[in-house]
Design a protein around this motif. Structure first.
Motif, mmCIF file in Angstrom:
data_model
loop_
_atom_site.group_PDB
_atom_site.id
_atom_site.type_symbol
_atom_site.label_atom_id
_atom_site.label_comp_id
_atom_site.label_asym_id
_atom_site.label_seq_id
_atom_site.Cartn_x
_atom_site.Cartn_y
_atom_site.Cartn_z
ATOM 1 N N MET A 45 43.066 74.873 41.290
ATOM 2 C CA MET A 45 41.961 74.713 40.339
ATOM 3 C C MET A 45 41.359 76.030 39.860
ATOM 4 O O MET A 45 40.209 76.080 39.438
ATOM 5 C CB MET A 45 40.879 73.836 40.951
ATOM 6 N N PRO B 12 32.480 65.223 36.001
ATOM 7 C CA PRO B 12 31.591 64.068 35.809
ATOM 8 C C PRO B 12 30.140 64.467 35.516
ATOM 9 O O PRO B 12 29.498 63.860 34.656
ATOM 10 C CB PRO B 12 31.682 63.337 37.143
ATOM 11 N N ILE B 41 37.834 65.043 39.586
ATOM 12 C CA ILE B 41 38.278 63.646 39.731
ATOM 13 C C ILE B 41 39.169 63.224 38.573
ATOM 14 O O ILE B 41 40.207 62.611 38.771
ATOM 15 C CB ILE B 41 37.081 62.677 39.780
ATOM 16 N N LEU B 212 27.778 81.384 38.982
ATOM 17 C CA LEU B 212 26.942 81.505 37.774
ATOM 18 C C LEU B 212 25.460 81.311 38.104
ATOM 19 O O LEU B 212 24.600 82.003 37.558
ATOM 20 C CB LEU B 212 27.374 80.496 36.705
ATOM 21 N N GLY B 249 29.380 63.686 45.604
ATOM 22 C CA GLY B 249 30.356 62.835 44.916
ATOM 23 C C GLY B 249 29.947 62.384 43.520
ATOM 24 O O GLY B 249 28.992 62.877 42.919
HETATM 25 C C1 LIG Z 1 39.985 70.051 44.422
HETATM 26 C C2 LIG Z 1 39.022 68.902 44.461
HETATM 27 C C3 LIG Z 1 39.475 67.590 44.283
HETATM 28 C C4 LIG Z 1 38.600 66.512 44.302
HETATM 29 N N1 LIG Z 1 39.101 65.239 44.124
HETATM 30 C C5 LIG Z 1 38.259 64.173 44.166
HETATM 31 C C6 LIG Z 1 38.756 62.837 44.018
HETATM 32 O O1 LIG Z 1 39.947 62.615 43.836
HETATM 33 N N2 LIG Z 1 37.879 61.805 44.074
HETATM 34 C C7 LIG Z 1 36.550 62.017 44.296
HETATM 35 O O2 LIG Z 1 35.775 61.055 44.341
HETATM 36 N N3 LIG Z 1 36.057 63.267 44.428
HETATM 37 C C8 LIG Z 1 36.884 64.337 44.384
HETATM 38 N N4 LIG Z 1 36.378 65.606 44.570
HETATM 39 C C9 LIG Z 1 34.937 65.759 44.787
HETATM 40 C C10 LIG Z 1 34.247 66.129 43.467
HETATM 41 O O3 LIG Z 1 33.760 67.438 43.640
HETATM 42 C C11 LIG Z 1 33.102 65.222 43.078
HETATM 43 O O4 LIG Z 1 33.389 63.878 43.369
HETATM 44 C C12 LIG Z 1 32.717 65.287 41.586
HETATM 45 O O5 LIG Z 1 33.878 65.371 40.783
HETATM 46 C C13 LIG Z 1 31.870 66.440 41.298
HETATM 47 O O6 LIG Z 1 31.599 66.512 39.908
HETATM 48 P P1 LIG Z 1 31.042 67.822 39.238
HETATM 49 O O7 LIG Z 1 30.938 67.511 37.799
HETATM 50 O O8 LIG Z 1 29.857 68.300 39.988
HETATM 51 O O9 LIG Z 1 32.156 68.934 39.499
HETATM 52 P P2 LIG Z 1 33.699 69.103 39.070
HETATM 53 O O10 LIG Z 1 34.366 67.815 38.872
HETATM 54 O O11 LIG Z 1 34.224 70.050 40.096
HETATM 55 O O12 LIG Z 1 33.632 69.860 37.663
HETATM 56 C C14 LIG Z 1 33.261 71.213 37.514
HETATM 57 C C15 LIG Z 1 33.949 71.812 36.315
HETATM 58 O O13 LIG Z 1 33.387 73.093 36.037
HETATM 59 C C16 LIG Z 1 34.395 73.972 35.639
HETATM 60 N N5 LIG Z 1 33.942 75.344 35.902
HETATM 61 C C17 LIG Z 1 33.530 75.882 37.085
HETATM 62 N N6 LIG Z 1 33.160 77.162 36.927
HETATM 63 C C18 LIG Z 1 33.335 77.458 35.604
HETATM 64 C C19 LIG Z 1 33.132 78.646 34.810
HETATM 65 N N7 LIG Z 1 32.657 79.762 35.344
HETATM 66 N N8 LIG Z 1 33.448 78.595 33.484
HETATM 67 C C20 LIG Z 1 33.933 77.449 32.923
HETATM 68 N N9 LIG Z 1 34.123 76.308 33.634
HETATM 69 C C21 LIG Z 1 33.844 76.313 34.943
HETATM 70 C C22 LIG Z 1 35.583 73.560 36.484
HETATM 71 O O14 LIG Z 1 36.803 73.965 35.877
HETATM 72 C C23 LIG Z 1 35.430 72.040 36.535
HETATM 73 O O15 LIG Z 1 36.180 71.401 35.516
HETATM 74 C C24 LIG Z 1 37.224 66.731 44.533
HETATM 75 C C25 LIG Z 1 36.767 68.042 44.711
HETATM 76 C C26 LIG Z 1 37.630 69.114 44.667
HETATM 77 C C27 LIG Z 1 37.108 70.516 44.870
#
Ligand SMILES: Cc1cc2nc3c(=O)[nH]c(=O)nc-3n(C[C@H](O)[C@H](O)[C@H](O)COP(=O)(O)OP(=O)(O)OC[C@H]3O[C@@H](n4cnc5c(N)ncnc54)[C@H](O)[C@@H]3O)c2cc1C
Ligand code: FES
Lengths: 79, 363
Positions: A45, B12, B41, B212, B249
């Protein structure tokens, strides 16, 4: 299916596949570490840089963040 | 173009924020490092709705030198890795790491996979890899049965999560078990048994991507960005949503994103769930003693454990061993040193990622 060149050898990769995944599918490790160990992606990632390769002459690209494109040249020469 | 809301991260949390901001009439831009929306996810999923929202993908934000009325940080989480002999071998990946690779085209059909480490993600990964055709031979959770049974009983408070847990349950799930040493094509586990595997998918929980938020000087408390009920950080105009404010999550991420985008308060008892997860999947001390003197801690620079034992801080380790000075800038070994020695992370400096001179010239 995009044609790509890896370390000078032509290969085919599936559509919508990242460079890192394409290399793993072909059994080619993405880089050799400073002490000479073969390495593959770790995080998948964009965080760890274990997948770093040279793409079309630009060094230090993270293979897990770039999809394969027709004619792309990849080299696993990063340390 | 001046935006009312700029959202960094299209997982998400960021997607919910973008839609709510747009719905509230804000001129909205969403940015992500990945080549499409979805975050962890929904990585690679087609048809994600973002009508009326400007977007920029394959764009990594490395500074905050832009202005908007509201900046919403939704940068999500990464996995915590702990070093054990053999963890740098090519068949060893992160748990979410192997899943992410499978979502981006790695063929796991017919491959045998041992999943190990800690946290609910292990079961999600098992289910996804199985759907992709992998043969999951073992899921080793380091937490003891007692913690997991307590977790199960507490889940009654979150019926949707209980349903999800039951759906994900896998017959090969084994608590109280962790990896000791990986060797080519196999892994030795703490029960003394060796398990053959094409891949060992291993990670010990999630850590927020705080770079950040740190750069913006947002207050960090107990490892997470401190926010109020409206997801506002300690810095005027900057909001934080999703895993940044606590590993909780999908539901938490979406609820917080929506509140930040809409300008309302976040509803629900999400922080109680965050605390329950933290307590349940607390890492046992044995995991911090797996590294041998020659086990590599810093994968970028190949620094072995033995070279860090003389140091007394992250800064000293950096200066004396070059630990954390490679391209990942300590994102992988920083948390490892923090776990092994209790050293707090170093501050972040710009640019967040190194740009080698060679690539600047060539591009
Ligand atoms: C590798 C991994 C796999 C996972 N798989 C699952 C799963 O299958 N099912 C589940 O329920 N939960 C999963 N999780 C848990 C997941 O973190 C949460 O369920 C949920 O997706 C969190 O949502 P979010 O929007 O906070 O973060 P994320 O879904 O992590 O989204 C953050 C986004 O920010 C972007 N980003 C970060 N820093 C920067 C930057 N400096 N500049 C530009 N873009 C940036 C990333 O590329 C990413 O697309 C997983 C976590 C990880 C680390
Ligand atoms: S595999 Fe970690 S950055 Fe690509």
């Amino acid at each position: 299916m995009p044609h790509i060149v890896i370390n000078g050898t032509p290969h085919q990769a599936d559509e919508k596949t990242t460079v890192a995944a394409a290399l793993m599918n072909l059994g080619i490790t993405s880089r050799t570490s400073v002490s000479g160990q073969p390495r593959n992606p770790l995080c998948g990632m964009g965080i760890c840089f274990e997948c770093r390769v040279t793409i079309d002459g630009i060094a230090y690209q993270r293979g897990c963040q770039v999809e394969v494109r027709e004619g792309m040249e990849v080299s696993t020469d990063a340390i | 173009m001046r935006y009312d809301a700029i959202i960094i991260g299209a997982g998400p949390a960021g997607l919910a924020a973008a839609r709510a901001a747009k719905h509230a009439g804000k001129q909205t831009l969403i940015i992500d490092d990945n080549h499409g929306p979805g975050g962890q996810i929904w990585r690679g999923r087609d048809g994600i709705e973002l009508k009326g929202v400007d977007r920029r993908f394959s764009t990594q934000i490395t500074d905050l030198n832009f202005s908007a009325t509201q900046i919403i940080l939704a940068t999500g989480a990464r996995e915590l890795f702990l070093p054990f002999p053999g963890w740098t071998l090519p068949h060893v990946l992160g748990a979410g790491g192997l899943q992410a690779m499978a979502k981006q085209g790695l063929n796991v059909q017919g491959k045998s996979v041992v999943i190990a480490g800690s946290g609910p993600l292990l079961l999600a990964v098992a289910s996804n890899l199985k759907k992709a055709g992998a043969d999951i031979t073992l899921i080793a959770e380091q937490a003891p049965w007692s913690s997991l049974l307590h977790f199960g009983s507490q889940l009654l408070r979150w019926p949707s999560k209980l349903t999800q847990a039951l759906q994900l349950f896998n017959i090969n799930y084994t608590p109280n078990l962790w990896p000791i040493e990986a060797k080519p094509g196999e892994v030795l586990m703490s029960n003394g048994k060796t398990y053959p595997c094409n891949y060992l998918a291993c990670a010990f929980g999630l850590l927020p991507n705080l770079e950040l938020a740190r750069l913006a000087n947002c207050k960090i408390e107990n490892g997470f960005v401190k926010v109020n009920r409206h997801q506002q950080t300690s810095v005027q105009g900057i909001y934080a949503v999703g895993e940044l404010t606590g590993i909780g999550g999908l539901e938490k991420a979406e609820a917080e994103g929506e509140a930040a985008g809409a300008g309302t308060a976040t509803l629900g008892n999400h922080q109680d769930f965050v605390k329950l997860l933290t307590r349940t999947f607390k890492l046992r001390d044995e995991l911090k003693q797996l590294a041998q003197p020659d086990t590599i801690l810093c994968r970028c620079e190949d620094i072995p454990f033995s070279r860090t034992t003389q140091c007394s801080s992250m800064r000293e380790a950096k200066l004396q061993t070059r630990c954390g000075m490679g391209p990942c800038q300590g994102r992988i070994c920083g948390p490892i040193l923090e776990q092994l020695y209790g050293w707090p992370s170093d501050s972040v400096r710009q640019p967040l990622y190194p740009v080698p001179l060679k690539s600047l010239i060539q591009s």
